[in-house]
Design a protein around this motif. Structure first.
Motif, mmCIF file in Angstrom:
data_model
loop_
_atom_site.group_PDB
_atom_site.id
_atom_site.type_symbol
_atom_site.label_atom_id
_atom_site.label_comp_id
_atom_site.label_asym_id
_atom_site.label_seq_id
_atom_site.Cartn_x
_atom_site.Cartn_y
_atom_site.Cartn_z
ATOM 1 N N GLU A 245 0.821 -1.219 0.000
ATOM 2 C CA GLU A 245 0.000 0.000 0.000
ATOM 3 C C GLU A 245 0.854 1.269 0.000
ATOM 4 N N SER A 246 2.103 1.096 -0.433
ATOM 5 C CA SER A 246 3.014 2.249 -0.409
ATOM 6 C C SER A 246 2.527 3.398 -1.294
ATOM 7 N N GLU A 247 1.906 3.049 -2.418
ATOM 8 C CA GLU A 247 1.417 4.095 -3.321
ATOM 9 C C GLU A 247 0.300 4.897 -2.660
ATOM 10 N N THR A 248 -0.611 4.190 -1.994
ATOM 11 C CA THR A 248 -1.704 4.869 -1.293
ATOM 12 C C THR A 248 -1.168 5.765 -0.196
ATOM 13 N N ILE A 249 -0.192 5.259 0.577
ATOM 14 C CA ILE A 249 0.402 6.041 1.666
ATOM 15 C C ILE A 249 1.151 7.246 1.108
ATOM 16 N N ALA A 250 1.870 7.037 0.003
ATOM 17 C CA ALA A 250 2.632 8.133 -0.605
ATOM 18 C C ALA A 250 1.701 9.234 -1.094
ATOM 19 N N LEU A 251 0.569 8.857 -1.710
ATOM 20 C CA LEU A 251 -0.391 9.855 -2.170
ATOM 21 C C LEU A 251 -0.997 10.618 -0.993
ATOM 22 N N SER A 252 -1.264 9.900 0.089
ATOM 23 C CA SER A 252 -1.810 10.556 1.281
ATOM 24 C C SER A 252 -0.813 11.552 1.858
ATOM 25 N N LEU A 253 0.461 11.143 1.946
ATOM 26 C CA LEU A 253 1.495 12.044 2.455
ATOM 27 C C LEU A 253 1.662 13.266 1.553
ATOM 28 N N ASP A 254 1.549 13.032 0.243
ATOM 29 C CA ASP A 254 1.656 14.142 -0.694
ATOM 30 C C ASP A 254 0.529 15.152 -0.473
ATOM 31 N N GLU A 255 -0.677 14.649 -0.246
ATOM 32 C CA GLU A 255 -1.811 15.543 0.034
ATOM 33 C C GLU A 255 -1.658 16.237 1.379
ATOM 34 N N VAL A 256 -1.073 15.553 2.363
ATOM 35 C CA VAL A 256 -0.821 16.177 3.666
ATOM 36 C C VAL A 256 0.155 17.332 3.512
ATOM 37 N N GLN A 257 1.189 17.130 2.708
ATOM 38 C CA GLN A 257 2.166 18.196 2.473
ATOM 39 C C GLN A 257 1.512 19.390 1.773
ATOM 40 N N ARG A 258 0.686 19.080 0.784
ATOM 41 C CA ARG A 258 -0.016 20.167 0.084
ATOM 42 C C ARG A 258 -0.960 20.894 1.034
ATOM 43 N N LEU A 259 -1.624 20.122 1.893
ATOM 44 C CA LEU A 259 -2.537 20.717 2.869
ATOM 45 C C LEU A 259 -1.785 21.600 3.851
ATOM 46 N N SER A 260 -0.627 21.149 4.265
ATOM 47 C CA SER A 260 0.199 21.938 5.188
ATOM 48 C C SER A 260 0.646 23.244 4.541
ATOM 49 N N GLN A 261 1.054 23.158 3.264
ATOM 50 C CA GLN A 261 1.469 24.356 2.548
ATOM 51 C C GLN A 261 0.300 25.321 2.363
ATOM 52 N N LEU A 262 -0.873 24.760 2.062
ATOM 53 C CA LEU A 262 -2.061 25.594 1.869
ATOM 54 C C LEU A 262 -2.430 26.328 3.153
ATOM 55 N N THR A 263 -2.437 25.616 4.270
ATOM 56 C CA THR A 263 -2.777 26.268 5.544
ATOM 57 C C THR A 263 -1.762 27.345 5.903
ATOM 58 N N SER A 264 -0.486 27.119 5.593
ATOM 59 C CA SER A 264 0.549 28.137 5.857
ATOM 60 C C SER A 264 0.293 29.387 5.018
ATOM 61 N N ASP A 265 -0.062 29.163 3.742
ATOM 62 C CA ASP A 265 -0.344 30.301 2.863
ATOM 63 C C ASP A 265 -1.587 31.060 3.321
ATOM 64 N N LEU A 266 -2.607 30.323 3.721
ATOM 65 C CA LEU A 266 -3.830 30.966 4.204
ATOM 66 C C LEU A 266 -3.561 31.772 5.467
ATOM 67 N N LEU A 267 -2.751 31.224 6.356
ATOM 68 C CA LEU A 267 -2.399 31.941 7.579
ATOM 69 C C LEU A 267 -1.620 33.208 7.250
ATOM 70 N N LEU A 268 -0.714 33.118 6.278
ATOM 71 C CA LEU A 268 0.065 34.288 5.865
ATOM 72 C C LEU A 268 -0.846 35.381 5.319
#
Length: 431
Positions: A245-268
């Motif tokens: 399930e590495s592909e599923t986990i990798a996609l989830s982590l990728d979305e988490v990173q994007r989500l983290s970046q989005l929240t940082s930008d929104l906070l800025l």
């Protein structure tokens, strides 16, 4: 903001403005009226003071009365006639309150028959009102003095008729009231206009806030939905290994990173709106700084078969926020790489001249339509929805870039690259 709340707020602004303007006009009118009234009466009071201190004039009045008390035929035989006229009167009083210069007053004596002696305000200028023989009201300014050098006269009262002055004051008062009414009506119209004008930025701000919340919710929902779907998928296959399930986990982590970046930008963006962010400027050698940022992107472009040219001018030391300018360059370079195909070119040009740091990031990619250039700096704006989804953009990068440029008192422009593509031109003042 609902219509009822907007209407209530506008009424509040209208009342506040109306009360403010009305108070200002009322206070100004009272001040002007008092100043005019005081200045007009000052001349009369000055004449009274002057006469009350004129010993020659007072002595003449006392002497004339003493000489004519027993012999009225002596009236008019003195060298200096009394300077009385209808506007200016002199009344000589006995201790008992009788008028002693009846002969000098002549027919005017009948106007002062109802006047009584008052010794409460000696040597002070006061206002006196009497009724004449025709029952008309006469207004005077008066001062009463003690007569120390006369056996018969106890007090000398000087009066100046102020009926013409009072008429002028009343006329001025009427004109002032009319002007106040006109200005009052104007203040109502102005208050109505200002209440609408004050509500405009509030409504615009409210609309932007509402759009921001809606867009942010939409953007946050997408990665969260993907993460939720991937995690639910893992529960359907509990016996699978991490490798399976590495592909599923990798996609989830990728979305988490994007989500983290989005929240940082929104906070800025939220902190920039509240003016809680401040720049930390420091002296920076621009060529050294730019190479640190650009070299990794040059290597990445080479790996993607894209040409990346760096053209830097002479080394200069400038004052700016290193962290924010770094963030600005990453946003612009990311966009240039995303929208440039293999075999195309990206050029970064930097120079300092005419007290200005000029920085250009050009590409030969897909370009931006002319009608869309003014909108790309708006939050959550996407020129092409599908392409931005594919490249992972949220439409807030250029909004952050513009804020960084504005905070440095700079300018950012979008130009066309010949024969195709986009050039982002940055200009910062050198201080």
């Amino acid at each position: 903001m609902n219509k009822q709340l907007s209407k209530k707020q506008r009424i509040n602004y209208f009342l506040i403005n109306l009360i403010s303007f009305a108070s200002i006009f009322l206070i100004l009118g009272l001040i002007v009226f008092r100043l005019v009234q005081t200045s007009i009466y000052q001349t009369v009071d000055h004449d009274l003071k002057r006469l009350s201190q004129d010993q020659k004039f007072l002595s003449h009045q006392l002497l004339q009365v003493e000489r004519t008390q027993g012999d009225p035929s002596q009236l008019g035989k003195f060298d200096t006639p009394p300077p009385n006229n209808f506007q200016q009167q002199v009344i000589l009083w006995s201790k008992e309150g009788d008028i002693l210069n009846e002969a000098e007053l002549g027919s005017r004596f009948y106007d002062f028959q109802k006047l009584t002696l008052s010794t409460d305000d000696l040597n002070k200028i006061t206002s006196v009102q009497i009724k004449d023989s025709n029952n008309r009201s006469l207004q005077f300014r008066s001062i009463t003095l003690s007569a120390t050098n006369s056996e018969k006269v106890a007090y000398v009262q000087l009066l100046v008729n102020i009926d013409p002055i009072k008429g002028t004051v009343e006329q001025f008062k009427q004109i002032l009231i009319i002007c106040m009414i006109i200005f009052g009506l104007l203040s109502i119209a102005l208050s109505y206009f200002l209440s609408k004008w004050f509500m405009k930025p509030i409504l615009i701000s409210w609309k932007k806030q509402q759009e921001f919340v809606e867009n942010a919710s939409h953007e946050l929902r997408t990665p969260l939905t993907i993460i939720q779907a991937k995690l639910e998928k893992l529960f359907t296959k509990p016996n699978h290994t991490i490798i399976e399930e590495s592909e599923t986990i990798a996609l989830s982590l990728d979305e988490v990173q994007r989500l983290s970046q989005l929240t940082s930008d929104l906070l800025l963006l939220a902190r920039s709106d509240s003016n809680s962010l401040t720049l930390e400027k420091e002296p920076v050698k621009i060529n050294v700084f730019l190479k640190t940022v650009l070299i990794p992107y040059q290597e990445l472009a080479t790996a993607e078969a894209k040409e990346f040219i760096i053209d830097l001018g002479e080394e200069q030391q400038l004052l700016f926020d290193k962290k924010r300018i770094h963030q600005l360059l990453i946003i612009l370079l990311d966009n240039a790489l995303k929208y440039t195909a293999p075999g195309e070119k990206i050029t970064v040009f930097s120079t300092v001249k005419n007290n200005e740091w000029l920085l250009k990031i050009s590409d030969t990619g897909i370009g931006i339509a002319e009608e869309k250039k003014s909108a790309v700096f708006e939050r959550f704006y996407r020129g092409e929805e599908s392409r931005n989804r594919k490249t992972g953009g949220y439409g807030i990068g250029l909004a952050i870039a513009k804020w960084i440029v504005d905070e440095h008192q700079g300018k950012i422009d979008l130009l066309d690259t010949d024969p195709k593509g986009t050039t982002v031109r940055l200009r910062f003042p050198v201080k």
